[in-house]
Write an enzyme that holds these catalytic residues in place. Sequence first.
Site, PDB file in Angstrom:
ATOM      1  N   CYS A  40       0.821  -1.229  -0.066  1.00 55.13           N
ATOM      2  CA  CYS A  40       0.161  -0.123  -0.036  1.00 55.13           C
ATOM      3  C   CYS A  40       0.950   1.330  -0.089  1.00 55.13           C
ATOM      4  O   CYS A  40       1.664   1.733   1.042  1.00 55.13           O
ATOM      5  CB  CYS A  40      -0.987  -0.114   1.253  1.00 55.13           C
ATOM      6  SG  CYS A  40      -1.468   1.624   1.796  1.00 55.13           S
ATOM      7  N   CYS A  43       0.406   3.701   2.888  1.00 54.30           N
ATOM      8  CA  CYS A  43       0.795   2.934   4.230  1.00 54.30           C
ATOM      9  C   CYS A  43       2.380   3.367   4.306  1.00 54.30           C
ATOM     10  O   CYS A  43       2.742   3.563   5.323  1.00 54.30           O
ATOM     11  CB  CYS A  43       0.639   1.656   4.154  1.00 54.30           C
ATOM     12  SG  CYS A  43      -1.190   1.305   4.051  1.00 54.30           S
TER      13      CYS A  43
END
Length: 118
Positions: A40, A43
């Site tokens: 991600c 993230c």
Amino acid sequence: MPVQLTKETFLEKVFNYEENKEWKFEGDKPAIIDFYADWCGPCKMVAPIMEELAQEYDGKIDVYKINTDEQQELAGAFGIQSIPSILFIPVDEQPQMAAGALPKETFKKVISDVLKVE
């Protein structure tokens, strides 16, 4: 450094949802949990902020990370639909969830306002 949580350590340090229906925080100081995945992009933007917060607030709050790919049951228990999702946990109040990659200043404001930590 943020501490990686597994289901076992989550039940012990944060919330034993297998025994308690109502929220009961197991920790002794406020906590932040970063629900993330290695693939991600947003993230990856949050990861260094989490590390900085873990250092800056060392001894005042606990900073945890949960890999949603590896800990799907925990992600499901919190209804995680998008990542990163950040759970802010005050000691004596209900936790609050925030979704998305937040800037560091927003984290600091929530730590002050919700977790009551300066």
